[in-house]
Scaffold this motif. Structure first.
Motif, mmCIF file in Angstrom:
data_model
loop_
_atom_site.group_PDB
_atom_site.id
_atom_site.type_symbol
_atom_site.label_atom_id
_atom_site.label_comp_id
_atom_site.label_asym_id
_atom_site.label_seq_id
_atom_site.Cartn_x
_atom_site.Cartn_y
_atom_site.Cartn_z
ATOM 1 N N VAL A 203 43.456 -15.991 3.353
ATOM 2 C CA VAL A 203 43.709 -17.381 2.985
ATOM 3 C C VAL A 203 44.090 -17.457 1.509
ATOM 4 C CG1 VAL A 203 42.737 -19.720 2.897
ATOM 5 C CG2 VAL A 203 42.021 -18.149 4.710
ATOM 6 N N VAL A 204 45.280 -17.983 1.233
ATOM 7 C CA VAL A 204 45.727 -18.164 -0.154
ATOM 8 C C VAL A 204 45.363 -19.587 -0.570
ATOM 9 C CG1 VAL A 204 47.752 -18.388 -1.661
ATOM 10 C CG2 VAL A 204 47.629 -16.524 0.018
ATOM 11 N N PHE A 205 44.533 -19.713 -1.605
ATOM 12 C CA PHE A 205 44.163 -21.045 -2.079
ATOM 13 C C PHE A 205 45.112 -21.489 -3.187
ATOM 14 C CE2 PHE A 205 40.211 -19.345 -0.271
ATOM 15 C CZ PHE A 205 39.942 -20.365 0.637
ATOM 16 N N VAL A 206 45.331 -22.800 -3.249
ATOM 17 C CA VAL A 206 46.253 -23.346 -4.248
ATOM 18 C C VAL A 206 45.804 -22.973 -5.662
ATOM 19 C CG1 VAL A 206 47.229 -25.478 -5.198
ATOM 20 C CG2 VAL A 206 46.945 -25.243 -2.736
ATOM 21 N N LEU A 207 44.479 -22.901 -5.878
ATOM 22 C CA LEU A 207 43.977 -22.597 -7.221
ATOM 23 C C LEU A 207 43.831 -21.098 -7.499
ATOM 24 C CD1 LEU A 207 41.299 -25.353 -8.050
ATOM 25 C CD2 LEU A 207 43.572 -25.047 -9.074
ATOM 26 N N ASP A 208 44.177 -20.240 -6.543
ATOM 27 C CA ASP A 208 44.121 -18.795 -6.810
ATOM 28 C C ASP A 208 45.061 -18.437 -7.961
ATOM 29 O OD1 ASP A 208 42.323 -18.250 -4.783
ATOM 30 O OD2 ASP A 208 43.819 -17.482 -3.365
ATOM 31 N N PRO A 210 47.883 -16.296 -10.013
ATOM 32 C CA PRO A 210 49.085 -15.621 -9.509
ATOM 33 C C PRO A 210 48.808 -14.179 -9.079
ATOM 34 C CG PRO A 210 49.627 -16.874 -11.472
ATOM 35 C CD PRO A 210 48.134 -16.974 -11.304
ATOM 36 N N ASP A 211 47.956 -13.494 -9.832
ATOM 37 C CA ASP A 211 47.599 -12.116 -9.494
ATOM 38 C C ASP A 211 46.933 -12.008 -8.131
ATOM 39 O OD1 ASP A 211 48.456 -10.541 -11.448
ATOM 40 O OD2 ASP A 211 46.443 -9.873 -12.102
ATOM 41 N N LEU A 212 45.995 -12.917 -7.910
ATOM 42 C CA LEU A 212 45.258 -12.905 -6.644
ATOM 43 C C LEU A 212 46.179 -13.292 -5.481
ATOM 44 C CD1 LEU A 212 42.578 -12.520 -5.221
ATOM 45 C CD2 LEU A 212 41.942 -14.868 -5.829
ATOM 46 N N VAL A 213 47.047 -14.279 -5.708
ATOM 47 C CA VAL A 213 47.999 -14.676 -4.669
ATOM 48 C C VAL A 213 48.844 -13.460 -4.285
ATOM 49 C CG1 VAL A 213 50.033 -16.084 -4.142
ATOM 50 C CG2 VAL A 213 48.114 -17.093 -5.421
ATOM 51 N N ARG A 214 49.344 -12.772 -5.303
ATOM 52 C CA ARG A 214 50.195 -11.612 -5.054
ATOM 53 C C ARG A 214 49.446 -10.551 -4.250
ATOM 54 N NH1 ARG A 214 54.841 -10.685 -7.287
ATOM 55 N NH2 ARG A 214 54.435 -12.229 -8.906
ATOM 56 N N ARG A 219 48.834 -7.638 0.865
ATOM 57 C CA ARG A 219 47.946 -7.019 1.865
ATOM 58 C C ARG A 219 48.113 -7.633 3.248
ATOM 59 N NH1 ARG A 219 41.989 -7.132 -0.551
ATOM 60 N NH2 ARG A 219 41.472 -6.625 1.603
ATOM 61 N N ALA A 220 49.076 -8.530 3.405
ATOM 62 C CA ALA A 220 49.236 -9.229 4.692
ATOM 63 C C ALA A 220 49.430 -8.228 5.835
ATOM 64 C CB ALA A 220 50.426 -10.184 4.625
ATOM 65 N N VAL A 221 48.783 -8.530 6.948
ATOM 66 C CA VAL A 221 48.894 -7.673 8.136
ATOM 67 C C VAL A 221 50.285 -7.837 8.754
ATOM 68 C CG1 VAL A 221 48.101 -7.488 10.541
ATOM 69 C CG2 VAL A 221 46.440 -7.609 8.678
ATOM 70 N N THR A 269 58.886 -10.104 -1.522
ATOM 71 C CA THR A 269 59.709 -11.322 -1.625
ATOM 72 C C THR A 269 58.858 -12.558 -1.374
ATOM 73 O OG1 THR A 269 61.545 -10.031 -0.711
ATOM 74 C CG2 THR A 269 61.845 -12.414 -0.796
ATOM 75 N N VAL A 270 57.984 -12.472 -0.359
ATOM 76 C CA VAL A 270 57.121 -13.613 -0.043
ATOM 77 C C VAL A 270 56.125 -13.845 -1.183
ATOM 78 C CG1 VAL A 270 55.384 -14.516 1.566
ATOM 79 C CG2 VAL A 270 57.391 -13.302 2.441
ATOM 80 N N ALA A 271 55.573 -12.748 -1.724
ATOM 81 C CA ALA A 271 54.605 -12.888 -2.829
ATOM 82 C C ALA A 271 55.261 -13.629 -3.996
ATOM 83 C CB ALA A 271 54.109 -11.511 -3.267
ATOM 84 N N ASP A 272 56.467 -13.227 -4.369
ATOM 85 C CA ASP A 272 57.163 -13.898 -5.476
ATOM 86 C C ASP A 272 57.362 -15.385 -5.173
ATOM 87 O OD1 ASP A 272 57.392 -11.557 -6.859
ATOM 88 O OD2 ASP A 272 59.464 -11.138 -6.255
ATOM 89 N N ALA A 273 57.816 -15.669 -3.953
ATOM 90 C CA ALA A 273 58.115 -17.065 -3.598
ATOM 91 C C ALA A 273 56.855 -17.927 -3.650
ATOM 92 C CB ALA A 273 58.751 -17.124 -2.202
ATOM 93 N N VAL A 274 55.750 -17.393 -3.139
ATOM 94 C CA VAL A 274 54.511 -18.192 -3.093
ATOM 95 C C VAL A 274 53.961 -18.384 -4.511
ATOM 96 C CG1 VAL A 274 52.138 -18.279 -2.227
ATOM 97 C CG2 VAL A 274 53.979 -17.521 -0.723
ATOM 98 N N VAL A 275 53.986 -17.312 -5.300
ATOM 99 C CA VAL A 275 53.504 -17.425 -6.690
ATOM 100 C C VAL A 275 54.294 -18.502 -7.433
ATOM 101 C CG1 VAL A 275 53.494 -16.240 -8.936
ATOM 102 C CG2 VAL A 275 52.547 -15.108 -6.922
ATOM 103 N N GLU A 276 55.626 -18.485 -7.294
ATOM 104 C CA GLU A 276 56.448 -19.462 -8.023
ATOM 105 C C GLU A 276 56.278 -20.868 -7.470
ATOM 106 O OE1 GLU A 276 57.444 -18.896 -10.907
ATOM 107 O OE2 GLU A 276 56.876 -16.809 -10.592
ATOM 108 N N LEU A 277 56.057 -20.973 -6.170
ATOM 109 C CA LEU A 277 55.844 -22.296 -5.563
ATOM 110 C C LEU A 277 54.549 -22.933 -6.071
ATOM 111 C CD1 LEU A 277 56.885 -24.148 -3.055
ATOM 112 C CD2 LEU A 277 54.911 -23.135 -1.898
ATOM 113 N N LEU A 278 53.493 -22.108 -6.133
ATOM 114 C CA LEU A 278 52.175 -22.674 -6.465
ATOM 115 C C LEU A 278 51.943 -22.800 -7.960
ATOM 116 C CD1 LEU A 278 49.798 -20.973 -3.861
ATOM 117 C CD2 LEU A 278 50.857 -23.233 -3.747
ATOM 118 N N ARG A 279 52.671 -22.019 -8.769
ATOM 119 C CA ARG A 279 52.407 -21.984 -10.207
ATOM 120 C C ARG A 279 52.376 -23.380 -10.853
ATOM 121 N NH1 ARG A 279 52.996 -17.778 -13.605
ATOM 122 N NH2 ARG A 279 54.461 -16.668 -12.287
ATOM 123 N N PRO A 280 53.446 -24.181 -10.707
ATOM 124 C CA PRO A 280 53.429 -25.474 -11.391
ATOM 125 C C PRO A 280 52.341 -26.413 -10.846
ATOM 126 C CG PRO A 280 55.380 -25.276 -9.987
ATOM 127 C CD PRO A 280 54.718 -23.941 -9.989
#
Ligand code: TYM
Length: 324
Positions: A203-208, A210-214, A219-221, A269-280
């Motif tokens: 589970v990726v939390f909005v407040l995680d 960027p390092d933890l999100v990545r 590690r996604a199955v 690619t997904v890690a980058d996209a999610v990190v950039e989406l959640l960052r702001p």
């Protein structure tokens, strides 16, 4: 025109599924009549910690604003600030809903299965949700797939009530996103990503951070098939990653995999996209949480405006059923 209404419960911190499936869409296409609530009464239908419940409500309120919902335009409020109004209509609707309807709800069945001490609030939870929706005359309810059935119940109750007592309620309709309506857990991609899973790498939390999100995304199955293809039944893990990427970028998950050659590239690619989406979102949320005076001001404003909107319809409903 019309009124859009939706909410997020505070049984845990908000996650990527909440953001992609629901919250992010609330900020788009804003109308002055929109209503968004932090459903903290819904946050205590199973064992809860009072201190955390309050903390999650503050965080969720900050999340809605950080996501771009304009609190001076839309009505953005915390449900318990109107506990009397929501509580009163819930009772009236509990006397409109049947026990059979409530116990057939998929979420109730899933969450009560195997538990020997189920809070009664878990059973009546969708009725409280119907009260949230019907109090404000909402006609559209933007939610993820898992809430579809609850909006259908609100619809049935509105129709039944109007038929029995007279036209008081607007009959609402659920609105689901084309992509991202059901984001899956990264470690167990056959399960929906959910707050109740707690602190797990799936589970990726909005407040995680960027390092933890990545780390969580990397590690996604996936599977052993070694082909990047959108096929939710055969390749749930890979398909979930494509779904997330599609939702982040606005491209269909079927098409977005075309240029991706292996699972390593897919995950990064997904890690980058999610990190950039959640960052702001995380940054604005943190700023707001560091400014309690401003947060309290906006919360009081929202409660005041919500009460103005809810009171006439609540009074009409009480009157037609013979109360007061
Ligand atoms: P909640 O807090 O579980 O979820 C908030 C929103 O996020 C969506 N969602 C997801 N979307 C995609 N993938 C996922 N894995 C995922 N998980 C959750 C939900 O569908 C929802 O739209 N009962 C509601 C809160 C509520 C409400 C309301 C909603 C209270 N009153 C009135 C609409 C109208 C709930 O528990 O949402």
């Amino acid at each position: 025109s019309g009124t859009r209404l939706s909410g997020i419960k505070t049984s845990g911190p908000a996650h990527l599924g909440n953001y992609l499936g629901a919250v992010r869409r609330w900020a788009g296409d804003q109308r002055p009549d929109d209503v968004f609530l932090v459903a903290d009464l819904h946050g205590m239908t199973s064992t809860h910690n009072p201190h955390r419940l309050r903390q999650y409500a503050r965080q969720a309120f900050a999340l809605l604003i950080a996501s771009g919902v304009d609190p001076e335009r839309a009505v953005v409020f915390v449900q318990s600030d109107l506990v009397r109004e929501h509580g009163a209509l819930t009772w009236v609707l509990e006397c409109t809903c049947t026990y059979g309807e409530a116990k057939r709800m998929i979420q109730f069945k899933e969450k009560s299965r195997g538990q020997d001490s189920v809070r009664l609030g878990l059973l009546t939870y969708p009725v409280l949700q119907a009260a949230d929706i019907l109090l404000y005359g909402a006609d559209r309810v933007p939610v993820g797939e898992d809430q579809r059935e609850h909006v259908e119940l609100a619809r049935a109750l509105a129709n039944r009530f109007n038929g029995a007592y007279g036209e008081v309620f607007v009959v609402p309709e659920g609105v689901l996103p084309k992509v991202g309506a059901r984001i899956k857990d990264l470690s167990e991609p056959t399960r929906t990503m959910a707050k109740s899973s707690g602190e797990t790498p799936g589970v990726v939390f909005v407040l995680d951070s960027p390092d933890l999100v990545r780390r969580k995304v990397l590690r996604a199955v996936t599977d052993e098939l070694d082909t990047v293809r959108y096929a939710p039944k055969e390749q749930p893990g890979v398909s979930n990653l494509l779904e997330i990427l599609g939702a982040c970028t606005g491209v269909s998950p079927r098409e977005i995999g075309a240029d991706i050659t292996g699972y390593e590239q897919l995950r990064s690619t997904v890690a980058d996209a999610v990190v950039e989406l959640l960052r702001p979102v995380r940054e604005r949320m943190t700023e707001l949480l560091d400014d309690p005076a401003e947060l309290d001001r906006l919360r009081a404003l929202g409660a005041h405006r919500a009460r103005e909107r809810a009171t006439p319809r609540l009074e009409a409903a009480l009157k037609v059923v013979g109360l007061g």
